[in-house]
Design an enzyme around this catalytic site. Structure first.
Site, PDB file in Angstrom:
ATOM      1  N   ARG A 273       4.034  -1.536  -4.408  1.00 59.10           N
ATOM      2  CA  ARG A 273       4.502  -0.306  -5.041  1.00 59.10           C
ATOM      3  C   ARG A 273       5.014  -0.615  -6.445  1.00 59.10           C
ATOM      4  O   ARG A 273       5.337  -1.759  -6.772  1.00 59.10           O
ATOM      5  CB  ARG A 273       5.624   0.333  -4.219  1.00 59.10           C
ATOM      6  N   HIS A 380       0.008   5.056  -8.417  1.00 57.99           N
ATOM      7  CA  HIS A 380       0.182   4.746  -6.995  1.00 57.99           C
ATOM      8  C   HIS A 380      -1.152   4.724  -6.255  1.00 57.99           C
ATOM      9  O   HIS A 380      -1.259   4.120  -5.177  1.00 57.99           O
ATOM     10  CB  HIS A 380       1.113   5.773  -6.343  1.00 57.99           C
ATOM     11  N   ARG A 383      -2.494   1.365  -5.214  1.00 59.18           N
ATOM     12  CA  ARG A 383      -2.068   0.870  -3.894  1.00 59.18           C
ATOM     13  C   ARG A 383      -2.994   1.419  -2.818  1.00 59.18           C
ATOM     14  O   ARG A 383      -3.410   0.688  -1.906  1.00 59.18           O
ATOM     15  CB  ARG A 383      -0.625   1.286  -3.633  1.00 59.18           C
ATOM     16  N   HIS A 406       4.703  -1.877   6.043  1.00 54.39           N
ATOM     17  CA  HIS A 406       5.018  -0.804   6.982  1.00 54.39           C
ATOM     18  C   HIS A 406       5.421  -1.389   8.330  1.00 54.39           C
ATOM     19  O   HIS A 406       4.921  -2.428   8.743  1.00 54.39           O
ATOM     20  CB  HIS A 406       3.803   0.109   7.185  1.00 54.39           C
ATOM     21  N   TYR A 415      -6.256   3.908   7.274  1.00 51.54           N
ATOM     22  CA  TYR A 415      -7.143   3.162   6.372  1.00 51.54           C
ATOM     23  C   TYR A 415      -8.300   2.532   7.130  1.00 51.54           C
ATOM     24  O   TYR A 415      -9.429   2.495   6.643  1.00 51.54           O
ATOM     25  CB  TYR A 415      -6.347   2.100   5.624  1.00 51.54           C
TER      26      TYR A 415
END
Length: 448
Positions: A273, A380, A383, A406, A415
């Site tokens: 990030r 962003h 990412r 996460h 994803y």
């Protein structure tokens, strides 16, 4: 003359009614001792009996009313009921929380209604669901301030929550009480925010905050249940974000100012990030093992203050590997652009200060335009692009979770689903089945 108690028969005779009328008054538990003026020479003094004449009784009959619960042998098990001068009925009971006598929130048309209310309150006490009548009268505004004060939050999160409460919650609910917040009012408030042009993500955040505050009010036994009961109001559909190709990533890196080139490449190929990248130090970079260690994240408050904080969760502290092809780029950056010393920041602004979103935004916009990339692409999204590329490279669910920082599988599974070839494989097999079925059912040429 002296006052003597009358029997039911004598009361009926005085009122000119049958004995059913005074007996009905006794059954309804209208509480009085009835006295009448009689001569002391009466040969047959009446016995001590009770009756209850109505206010329309003759003037020769006087009544003395006493609280229902005070008559011997007929005391209520819980609470008392009395008739007020207005003719309405009031229910009183001892509050188990304060050990004080309390009155029901309102009076009642009939004594039966007051009795039912006392029975309901007693049942609530037995079940453990009782709440004091004045519990919900706590002002919402001060309660919300106190709620936020006692939350353990990062500075930036606290600042955002304060802003949402001040701008979107207080104007509607701040001047009222907790008990005054109902589900219809919450629904109307949410609809008004959307109609007034407030963004859906902000409305969702405001709803989540209001629900959290009122959940605490339920725990504090100030309200019975949370009025935030609107299905789907706590989430919104996030639009699909654009994904860049590797060539487009390098096109933006080539177009941006040289001191930000590695920032773009690391964002895409390590999925860090912006705040995590901005807080990196020299000692967090291991060029031998091709690993960057994420220890902290930088946050920027509305007043411009920069502060390093711990990542969002324990999973946020993590090592992330990067391609060896980036080592020459990183070596050049360390030599020419990074701050000196092991604790020197890896990325700085052109003047040598700390990297801020505000002083990076213009550089990003210009590079994106120069590279011919869509204006919808945000920083962003690099990412997002990196996660897609990692999943395409065969990363497992756990590996994706580690790279992203996460603690749950939800995002990683998304994803993986986006890059899975299995769905196309399944569709291909279904197509083969269709072709085979049509071939078997085709009778072919008749030959005639």
């Amino acid at each position: 003359m002296s006052a003597r108690l009358l029997t039911v028969d004598q009361v009926a005779e005085l009122l000119g009614t049958s004995v059913r009328f005074p007996r009905r008054l006794i059954e309804e538990r209208r509480i009085t001792f009835v006295k009448a003026a009689v001569t002391s020479a009466s040969p047959n003094p009446p016995s001590r009996r009770t009756s209850r004449p109505t206010p329309s009784s003759p003037s020769s009959v006087a009544t003395e009313r006493w609280p229902d619960g005070d008559r011997k042998g007929q005391r209520r098990r819980f609470g008392t009921v009395r008739q007020l001068a207005s003719g309405r009925w009031q229910a009183r009971y001892r509050d188990p929380l304060s050990d004080e006598m309390k009155c029901a929130p309102h009076t009642f048309d009939t004594k039966t209604d007051a009795d039912v209310r006392l029975t309901t309150i007693e049942a609530e006490i037995i079940r453990g669901t009782y709440q004091a009548p004045d519990a919900g009268k706590v002002a919402f505004g001060p309660y919300a301030d106190d709620w936020l004060k006692h939350r353990k939050l990062e500075d930036r999160t606290r600042e955002r929550n304060e802003s949402v409460i001040r701008l979107h919650i207080r104007p509607t609910f701040g001047a009222g009480t907790l008990a005054a917040i109902t589900t219809p009012r919450v629904r109307a408030w949410r609809t008004a925010l959307l109609e007034n042009g407030v963004g859906e993500p902000t409305v969702v955040k405001a709803y989540q905050l209001l629900r959290a505050i009122l959940n605490t009010a339920v725990d504090d036994e100030l309200i019975r249940r949370n009025p935030c009961r609107i299905k789907g109001a706590d989430r919104y559909d996030v639009p699909e974000r654009p994904v860049l190709t590797v060539a487009e990533v390098y096109a933006v890196a080539d177009a941006i100012q040289s001191h930000h080139r590695v920032l773009v490449l690391l964002a895409a190929f390590t999925t860090l990030r912006f705040g995590e990248l901005a807080s990196l130090r020299r000692r967090d970079l291991d060029l031998t093992r091709c690993v960057v260690l994420v220890r902290r994240a930088q946050s920027e408050l509305q007043n411009g203050t920069l502060a390093d904080k711990a990542p969002k969760s324990a999973a946020g502290v993590r090592p992330v590997a990067f391609p060896a092809e980036l080592v020459p780029e990183l070596s050049h950056h360390l030599e020419h652009f990074a701050a000196a010393g092991q604790d020197g920041h890896l990325f700085r602004d052109p003047r040598g200060g700390l990297l801020r979103r505000s002083n990076f935004r213009d550089d990003w916009t210009a590079a994106r335009t120069k590279a011919g990339v869509s204006d919808d692409v945000h920083f962003h999204d690099l990412r997002h692009t990196g996660n897609i590329l990692a999943s395409s490279a065969g990363a497992s669910t756990r590996e994706l979770m580690t790279r992203m920082g996460h603690s749950t599988t939800r995002a990683a599974l998304i994803y993986q689903h986006m890059t899975s070839d299995r769905d196309q494989h399944i569709a291909g097999k279904l197509g083969e089945m269709i072709c085979q079925a049509r071939k078997d059912s085709d009778p072919g040429p008749s030959g005639t």
